[in-house]
Design a protein around this motif. Structure first.
Motif, short mmCIF file in Angstrom:
data_model
loop_
_atom_site.label_atom_id
_atom_site.label_comp_id
_atom_site.label_asym_id
_atom_site.label_seq_id
_atom_site.Cartn_x
_atom_site.Cartn_y
_atom_site.Cartn_z
N ALA A 98 28.79 51.04 65.38
CA ALA A 98 30.01 50.37 66.10
C ALA A 98 30.32 49.16 64.88
N ALA A 99 29.53 48.66 64.17
CA ALA A 99 29.60 47.80 63.20
C ALA A 99 30.33 48.31 61.90
N VAL A 100 29.76 49.56 61.50
CA VAL A 100 30.40 50.30 60.49
C VAL A 100 31.50 50.89 60.87
N LEU A 101 31.85 51.31 61.86
CA LEU A 101 33.01 51.92 62.56
C LEU A 101 34.34 50.57 62.52
N TRP A 102 33.95 49.55 62.79
CA TRP A 102 34.70 48.51 62.73
C TRP A 102 35.37 48.17 61.33
N PHE A 103 34.42 48.10 60.34
CA PHE A 103 34.90 47.53 58.98
C PHE A 103 35.42 48.65 58.28
N THR A 104 35.33 50.03 58.57
CA THR A 104 35.80 50.91 57.91
C THR A 104 37.24 51.52 58.75
N ARG A 105 37.49 50.86 59.65
CA ARG A 105 38.51 51.45 60.66
C ARG A 105 39.96 51.75 59.82
N GLN A 130 22.87 71.96 67.74
CA GLN A 130 23.30 70.57 67.25
C GLN A 130 23.81 71.00 65.85
N ILE A 131 23.11 71.53 65.00
CA ILE A 131 23.39 71.79 63.54
C ILE A 131 24.71 72.71 63.57
N LEU A 132 24.94 73.78 64.48
CA LEU A 132 25.97 74.70 64.40
C LEU A 132 27.36 74.00 65.04
N LEU A 133 27.04 73.08 65.92
CA LEU A 133 28.20 72.31 66.57
C LEU A 133 28.76 71.33 65.56
N VAL A 134 27.81 70.88 64.68
CA VAL A 134 28.19 69.67 63.59
C VAL A 134 29.14 70.37 62.46
N ASP A 135 28.55 71.73 62.38
CA ASP A 135 29.07 72.60 61.15
C ASP A 135 30.56 72.71 61.74
N ARG A 136 30.72 73.32 62.92
CA ARG A 136 32.16 73.57 63.35
C ARG A 136 33.02 72.47 63.38
N PHE A 137 32.60 71.28 63.60
CA PHE A 137 33.76 70.22 63.79
C PHE A 137 33.62 69.24 62.72
N ALA A 138 32.70 69.17 61.58
CA ALA A 138 32.51 68.30 60.64
C ALA A 138 33.75 68.01 59.76
N ASN A 139 34.42 69.01 59.51
CA ASN A 139 35.69 68.95 58.70
C ASN A 139 36.99 68.85 59.49
N ARG A 140 36.93 68.86 60.71
CA ARG A 140 38.08 68.84 61.70
C ARG A 140 38.42 67.40 62.60
N VAL A 141 37.19 66.61 62.41
CA VAL A 141 37.34 65.27 63.10
C VAL A 141 36.84 63.98 62.24
N ASP A 142 36.99 62.77 62.55
CA ASP A 142 36.39 61.69 61.96
C ASP A 142 34.99 61.74 62.12
N ALA A 143 34.20 61.77 60.96
CA ALA A 143 32.80 61.90 60.91
C ALA A 143 32.08 60.91 61.59
N MET A 144 32.74 59.53 61.33
CA MET A 144 31.93 58.32 62.04
C MET A 144 31.98 58.22 63.33
N GLU A 145 33.35 58.58 64.06
CA GLU A 145 33.63 58.59 65.28
C GLU A 145 32.75 59.72 66.12
N LEU A 146 32.48 60.72 65.15
CA LEU A 146 31.69 61.76 65.92
C LEU A 146 30.14 61.44 65.89
N SER A 147 29.46 60.49 64.92
CA SER A 147 28.28 60.26 64.86
C SER A 147 28.13 59.05 66.11
N ILE A 148 29.03 58.24 66.13
CA ILE A 148 28.80 57.22 67.25
C ILE A 148 28.96 57.83 68.61
N GLY A 149 29.77 58.71 68.87
CA GLY A 149 29.89 59.64 70.09
C GLY A 149 28.80 60.21 70.53
N GLN A 150 28.28 60.97 69.48
CA GLN A 150 26.84 61.76 70.08
C GLN A 150 25.61 60.70 69.99
N ALA A 151 25.59 59.74 69.44
CA ALA A 151 24.59 58.55 69.57
C ALA A 151 24.65 57.82 70.85
#
Length: 248
Positions: A48-55, A165-186
């Motif tokens: 969340a902190a990283v997300l805020w500073f890189t928004r 999980q690896i295959l799902l990340v492969d599918r979406f990594a180039n389609r969405v904001d990676a930082m938002e994806l990371s915090i969403g799954q966490a």
């Protein structure tokens, strides 16, 4: 595959590998879901902190590269991550860290197998690398007699969820904001782990404070840094190659 992506995936593998030790240490006074809930909650705070500073920077990149927001996608992938993490965490009550590492990393084989089933082509060198990696991992991780117990079965089930999980990340990594994806799954994993903790365990604040160092290490370096490196790294690597690098 770009060098930057390979280095990111190797960095993720380093933090995941060292977190196996933190996981075993953290559960000396905590149940598996209690440790996982605390660990992923810390990860969410860090992200969340990283997300805020890189928004602002990420907003510009989204417009430039035309990819979407990633939080909802992360919430969805987080269900799979919760299952993978939970099977692994509970299994480590019954088995050793070495066997946990070996069985979890069977995704080296499962990822290309599933990739073929869903229509992707896997090059010969990927298959050779996968079998060499799993053979080497066997000799590195398993010094004890190879017997199967309840924890090993849980780890094997978990390996299939890690594959997903690896295959799902492969599918979406180039389609969405990676930082938002990371915090969403966490976030999803933290919430579901907290629910499981309340249902199946008797959480203790004192026990969590006693395990503060393993929780902080697992939360910051694994749940926060490593999973984010995985998402960014998989932007540049096909899933079978990524699985080999992450198995380190």
């Amino acid at each position: 595959m770009q060098l930057r992506g390979a280095l990111m995936l190797l960095g993720a593998s380093f933090f995941w590998g060292t977190t196996f030790v933190a996981q075993m240490s953290g559960m000396e006074g905590l149940g598996p879901f209690s440790y996982a809930a605390a660990r992923y909650f810390v990860g969410v705070l860090v992200l969340a902190a990283v997300l805020w500073f890189t928004r602002r920077q990420r907003a510009k990149e989204r417009l430039k590269n035309r990819y979407g927001r990633g939080f909802l996608t992360g919430l969805f992938i987080g269900i799979t991550l919760f299952k993978a993490s939970s099977f692994q965490q509970v299994a480590m009550v019954y088995t050793t860290a070495g066997k946990a590492a070996f069985i979890t990393c069977l995704y080296i084989i499962f990822v290309p197998l599933v990739s073929v089933l869903i229509g992707k082509k896997i090059r010969t060198e990927n298959w050779i690398g996968a079998f060499l990696a799993i053979t080497g991992l066997y000799f590195l991780a398993l010094s004890e007699e190879l017997t199967v117990n309840f924890g090993d079965v849980l780890l094997l089930i978990g390996a299939f969820f890690w594959t997903a999980q690896i295959l799902l990340v492969d599918r979406f990594a180039n389609r969405v904001d990676a930082m938002e994806l990371s915090i969403g799954q966490a976030f999803t994993t933290a919430v579901l782990s907290f629910a499981a903790m309340m249902l199946f365990e008797n959480p203790s604040l004192d026990a969590m404070l006693s395990a503060a160092i393993p929780i902080l290490y697992g939360g910051v370096m694994s749940s926060g840094v490593a999973f984010t490196l995985q998402i960014y790294g998989q932007k540049y690597a096909e899933p079978s190659a990524a699985a080999i690098l992450m198995s380190f």
